[in-house]
Design a protein around this motif. Structure first.
Motif, PDB file in Angstrom:
ATOM      1  N   ALA A  48       5.275 -12.327  19.583  1.00  0.00           N
ATOM      2  CA  ALA A  48       4.034 -11.546  19.492  1.00  0.00           C
ATOM      3  C   ALA A  48       4.078 -10.630  18.277  1.00  0.00           C
ATOM      4  CB  ALA A  48       3.847 -10.723  20.769  1.00  0.00           C
ATOM      5  N   GLU A  49       5.231 -10.002  18.033  1.00  0.00           N
ATOM      6  CA  GLU A  49       5.337  -9.104  16.876  1.00  0.00           C
ATOM      7  C   GLU A  49       5.265  -9.895  15.565  1.00  0.00           C
ATOM      8  OE1 GLU A  49       5.372  -5.721  16.046  1.00  0.00           O
ATOM      9  OE2 GLU A  49       4.465  -5.868  18.019  1.00  0.00           O
ATOM     10  N   GLY A  50       5.876 -11.107  15.565  1.00  0.00           N
ATOM     11  CA  GLY A  50       5.817 -11.987  14.378  1.00  0.00           C
ATOM     12  C   GLY A  50       4.381 -12.361  14.069  1.00  0.00           C
ATOM     13  N   CYS A  51       3.666 -12.750  15.118  1.00  0.00           N
ATOM     14  CA  CYS A  51       2.269 -13.166  14.961  1.00  0.00           C
ATOM     15  C   CYS A  51       1.417 -11.979  14.489  1.00  0.00           C
ATOM     16  CB  CYS A  51       1.765 -13.702  16.296  1.00  0.00           C
ATOM     17  SG  CYS A  51       0.109 -14.330  16.206  1.00  0.00           S
ATOM     18  N   TRP A  52       1.678 -10.824  15.112  1.00  0.00           N
ATOM     19  CA  TRP A  52       0.929  -9.611  14.745  1.00  0.00           C
ATOM     20  C   TRP A  52       1.203  -9.239  13.281  1.00  0.00           C
ATOM     21  CZ3 TRP A  52      -2.997  -6.771  15.319  1.00  0.00           C
ATOM     22  CH2 TRP A  52      -3.028  -5.455  14.869  1.00  0.00           C
ATOM     23  N   GLY A  53       2.450  -9.382  12.852  1.00  0.00           N
ATOM     24  CA  GLY A  53       2.828  -9.089  11.464  1.00  0.00           C
ATOM     25  C   GLY A  53       2.084 -10.002  10.496  1.00  0.00           C
ATOM     26  N   TRP A  54       1.979 -11.278  10.889  1.00  0.00           N
ATOM     27  CA  TRP A  54       1.267 -12.234  10.027  1.00  0.00           C
ATOM     28  C   TRP A  54      -0.218 -11.872   9.941  1.00  0.00           C
ATOM     29  CZ3 TRP A  54      -2.133 -16.447  11.558  1.00  0.00           C
ATOM     30  CH2 TRP A  54      -2.507 -17.241  10.482  1.00  0.00           C
ATOM     31  N   LEU A  55      -0.791 -11.511  11.127  1.00  0.00           N
ATOM     32  CA  LEU A  55      -2.216 -11.142  11.134  1.00  0.00           C
ATOM     33  C   LEU A  55      -2.450  -9.873  10.319  1.00  0.00           C
ATOM     34  CD1 LEU A  55      -3.148 -11.866  14.848  1.00  0.00           C
ATOM     35  CD2 LEU A  55      -3.970 -13.086  12.845  1.00  0.00           C
ATOM     36  N   ARG A  56      -1.490  -8.936  10.388  1.00  0.00           N
ATOM     37  CA  ARG A  56      -1.621  -7.686   9.628  1.00  0.00           C
ATOM     38  C   ARG A  56      -1.565  -7.926   8.118  1.00  0.00           C
ATOM     39  NH1 ARG A  56      -3.723  -2.956  10.764  1.00  0.00           N
ATOM     40  NH2 ARG A  56      -2.181  -1.697   9.684  1.00  0.00           N
ATOM     41  N   SER A  57      -0.957  -9.072   7.746  1.00  0.00           N
ATOM     42  CA  SER A  57      -0.836  -9.340   6.304  1.00  0.00           C
ATOM     43  C   SER A  57      -2.167  -9.770   5.686  1.00  0.00           C
ATOM     44  CB  SER A  57       0.223 -10.407   6.050  1.00  0.00           C
ATOM     45  OG  SER A  57      -0.276 -11.672   6.407  1.00  0.00           O
ATOM     46  N   PHE A  58      -3.157 -10.113   6.521  1.00  0.00           N
ATOM     47  CA  PHE A  58      -4.480 -10.477   5.989  1.00  0.00           C
ATOM     48  C   PHE A  58      -5.135  -9.228   5.401  1.00  0.00           C
ATOM     49  CE2 PHE A  58      -5.782 -14.792   7.042  1.00  0.00           C
ATOM     50  CZ  PHE A  58      -4.711 -15.199   7.807  1.00  0.00           C
ATOM     51  N   ARG A  59      -5.499  -9.317   4.133  1.00  0.00           N
ATOM     52  CA  ARG A  59      -6.118  -8.166   3.481  1.00  0.00           C
ATOM     53  C   ARG A  59      -7.330  -8.636   2.691  1.00  0.00           C
ATOM     54  NH1 ARG A  59      -2.117  -6.658   0.288  1.00  0.00           N
ATOM     55  NH2 ARG A  59      -3.135  -7.034  -1.680  1.00  0.00           N
ATOM     56  N   LEU A  60      -8.482  -8.131   3.066  1.00  0.00           N
ATOM     57  CA  LEU A  60      -9.709  -8.519   2.369  1.00  0.00           C
ATOM     58  C   LEU A  60     -10.125  -7.382   1.446  1.00  0.00           C
ATOM     59  CD1 LEU A  60     -11.999 -10.715   2.289  1.00  0.00           C
ATOM     60  CD2 LEU A  60     -13.209  -9.297   3.905  1.00  0.00           C
ATOM     61  N   GLU A  61     -10.148  -7.662   0.163  1.00  0.00           N
ATOM     62  CA  GLU A  61     -10.548  -6.634  -0.810  1.00  0.00           C
ATOM     63  C   GLU A  61     -11.908  -6.988  -1.370  1.00  0.00           C
ATOM     64  OE1 GLU A  61      -7.311  -5.116  -3.584  1.00  0.00           O
ATOM     65  OE2 GLU A  61      -6.330  -6.756  -2.524  1.00  0.00           O
ATOM     66  N   VAL A  62     -12.820  -6.025  -1.312  1.00  0.00           N
ATOM     67  CA  VAL A  62     -14.181  -6.248  -1.787  1.00  0.00           C
ATOM     68  C   VAL A  62     -14.447  -5.310  -2.948  1.00  0.00           C
ATOM     69  CG1 VAL A  62     -16.609  -6.330  -1.128  1.00  0.00           C
ATOM     70  CG2 VAL A  62     -14.860  -6.767   0.585  1.00  0.00           C
ATOM     71  N   SER A  63     -14.729  -5.872  -4.108  1.00  0.00           N
ATOM     72  CA  SER A  63     -15.109  -5.032  -5.251  1.00  0.00           C
ATOM     73  C   SER A  63     -16.567  -5.347  -5.599  1.00  0.00           C
ATOM     74  CB  SER A  63     -14.196  -5.326  -6.435  1.00  0.00           C
ATOM     75  OG  SER A  63     -14.509  -6.579  -6.977  1.00  0.00           O
ATOM     76  N   ASP A  64     -17.064  -4.761  -6.662  1.00  0.00           N
ATOM     77  CA  ASP A  64     -18.457  -5.013  -7.054  1.00  0.00           C
ATOM     78  C   ASP A  64     -18.677  -6.460  -7.457  1.00  0.00           C
ATOM     79  OD1 ASP A  64     -19.196  -2.500  -6.553  1.00  0.00           O
ATOM     80  OD2 ASP A  64     -18.915  -1.772  -8.600  1.00  0.00           O
TER      81      ASP A  64
END
Lengths: 138, 463
Positions: A48-64
């Motif tokens: 569960a912690e491994g899976c959570w760590g992977w999900l936490r690695s998703f980062r969506l950056e929105v610029s102009d």
């Protein structure tokens, strides 16, 4: 603007992993002996912690100008496209995710579909607004 | 505008399986002169045929297509109904295809492709109706031909358009069907091949002679098929539409909206290197056009292509400086294949000397693949070019691909594993509208940081 996985979904991930591991564990435990189930249950926190760590690695950056979605740490994948190419944002919600007011965002664009897991509904609304304001109207 | 009802050939879609199921027992009974089984087969076939025909008739009456209020409207299905409404501005390409069986009954197969997704709509209409509908969707006016091959160029176009793999599969299926229908009769065709093989055997060893004969037969069929498809081909630009028409037995007309063109691909195959010309393929959203090239251009001379697509640009420089690029990443697959084929050849020389010549052919092919991969190591690149386009150059199997991407809606995926990360390089996949994608390996990470941004800038704004 940076959007990341919502911390409120951590128990949901734990619950999913527990269900995913405990059900086959119970069947195998009944067939082979209860020690198998014990081993399975012991594996739940690590998975569960491994899976959570992977999900936490998703980062969506929105610029102009562009959208950028990166995921993974040692197998790193980054996806980028112009903001103007975003067509629409759909939201997927399971009952558990609805309970914590979160969802999985599906971003549609001509170059394909992106899946951004475990976002808060507030972040999803911001993405929807972005699609309406700057996105492509088909 | 009224609904255009589909041509009745549309019914064949539903009845063709019934026809195939009906014809085979009838033929068998006829060939055996068994009257009792012939009548039983006739009764059974009649029932199947009537049932299917009624269902198909219901489907046909409920289907239609029309253009109204700037929208393409399509309806089909009697039981499960499908209604489609698409804006005319979302249609990127139209194809009017008239194979022989359609021409005999005055029908045309009309296919329309979406420019933003891989959706396509295929219908059968009367020839006049199809042409009128295509004129409403993508109108064309008579223009000067940019490419109309004649003489040696015509032969080169046919040879480069021939697809040996597709022809091989189609020929194998056709041979199997013929064998099912005619029983022993098909052996006659192979008898002729054996005669050719005996001729080749005078020059080459037995196993290789058979392979060469089969290759020659398939190549002949592929070139003949391609020669018919590419006869009287004319390509021109009419307003904002790229028009390509040609064919003798099967006539094909393609209209591609120039503004919807997502990429243009030049494929340099080993045969193209020998001829000094390369086939050019066009993609527009869901339209991939892989079956027939748009034109062939002499190596380095892209003037004809520029008259069709003024923004087309491929750089002249061949070698690429990519520090940190790994030779292993490029050569491990073809290298492993060369080693495997070499080992097989070695074992054959030692254990089965008569089989050795047969294994030389895969070894030669894998060596060509290795050479193409080695070339890709020095030339594979992905870079922004003048004219708001992107150039991708990469090598796969035996072919070098040179692609010019026009779509500003392309999505980029940059992928790194620890080895690539330590060398500060990444693999880049460019995903285009319509599902087409290209991958370039070993691109320096710092070069890729602003790629989507650069695609949306004009030349004047470039740093």
């Amino acid at each position: 603007m940076e959007i990341r996985c919502c911390a409120k979904t951590r128990p949901v991930v734990w619950m999913w992993m527990a269900l995913l591991l405990a059900v086959p564990g119970a069947v195998l435990g009944w067939l082979l002996g209860w020690w198998v189930l014990a081993v399975y249950l012991a594996a739940v926190p690590a998975c569960a912690e491994g899976c959570w760590g992977w999900l936490r690695s998703f980062r969506l950056e929105v610029s102009d100008t562009q959208l950028s979605l990166s995921s993974g740490s040692w197998m790193n994948s980054t996806r980028r496209q112009p903001v103007g190419a975003l067509c629409c944002v759909n939201t997927l919600q399971t009952p558990l995710l609805r309970l914590v007011r979160c969802g999985i965002a599906v971003l549609y664009s001509p170059g394909g579909m992106w899946l951004v897991p475990m976002l808060s509904m507030q972040d999803i609304r911001r993405l929807e607004q972005l699609a309406v304001q700057k996105g492509k109207r088909l | 505008m009224k609904w255009c009802r589909f041509h009745f050939i549309y019914i064949l879609k539903y009845t063709r399986y019934a026809v195939i199921l009906s014809v085979i027992p009838l033929l068998r009974a006829l060939l055996r002169f068994d009257l009792a089984s012939l009548f039983a087969a006739l009764r059974q076939d009649g029932l199947i045929f009537v049932g299917t025909a009624l269902f198909a008739l219901a489907q046909w009456t409920a289907s239609g297509i029309r253009v109204q209020n700037g929208q393409l409207q399509l309806r089909r299905g009697a039981v499960f109904r499908l209604r489609v409404r698409a804006g005319l501005s979302s249609i990127g390409a139209v194809q009017l295809h008239r194979p022989l069986y359609c021409r005999m009954v005055g029908a045309t197969e009309l296919t329309l492709w979406d420019r933003y997704s891989r959706r396509k709509y295929r219908v059968y209409l009367w020839a006049g109706q199809a042409a009128a509908l295509a004129d409403q969707v993508l109108p064309v006016y008579p223009g000067r031909a940019v490419f109309s091959p004649a003489g040696a160029e015509r032969l080169e176009f046919a040879v480069l358009s021939a697809n040996l793999i597709t022809t091989g599969v189609v020929s194998a299926l056709a041979a199997q069907r013929t064998a099912d229908l005619l029983g022993e009769g098909w052996k006659f065709a192979f008898g002729q091949l054996e005669w050719v093989e005996q001729l080749v055997e005078r020059v080459l060893p037995t196993g290789v002679a058979w392979l060469v004969t089969l290759g020659l037969a398939l190549a002949s069929i592929a070139v003949l098929r391609s020669f018919l498809h590419t006869a009287k081909v004319q390509v021109c630009r009419s307003g904002g539409v790229i028009l390509s028409r040609g064919g003798v037995v099967n006539k094909t007309e393609r209209r591609v909206l120039a503004a919807a063109v997502t990429s243009c691909e030049v494929r340099v195959t080993p045969l193209a290197r020998l001829l000094g010309r390369s086939a050019v393929y066009l993609q527009a959203g869901g339209f991939h056009g892989d079956d027939l090239p748009l034109l062939v251009c002499r190596g380095g001379d892209d003037s004809a292509l520029r008259r069709l697509l003024p923004e087309f640009y491929l750089s002249r420089s061949r070698l690429v400086k990519a520090p940190g690029r790994s030779l292993t990443q490029f050569l491990w697959r073809p290298g492993a294949l060369v080693l495997l084929c070499g080992a097989l050849c070695g074992v054959a020389v030692w254990a089965l000397p008569e089989m050795a010549p047969l294994l030389v052919l895969p070894l030669v092919l894998s060596l060509v693949g290795l050479a193409v991969s080695a070339e890709a190591f020095f030339t594979e690149t992905l870079a922004r070019t003048p004219g708001r386009s992107l150039e991708i150059r990469f090598g796969r199997f035996l072919t070098q691909h040179r692609v010019c991407v026009f779509s500003p809606d392309a999505a980029f995926v940059f992928w790194q594993h620890p080895m690539l990360y330590s060398r500060q390089i990444c693999n880049v996949t460019v995903k285009l509208p319509g599902g087409k994608w290209y991958q370039a390996r070993g691109i320096p990470a710092w070069e890729t940081d602003n790629l989507p941004l650069l695609m949306s800038l004009s030349d004047d704004d470039l740093p």
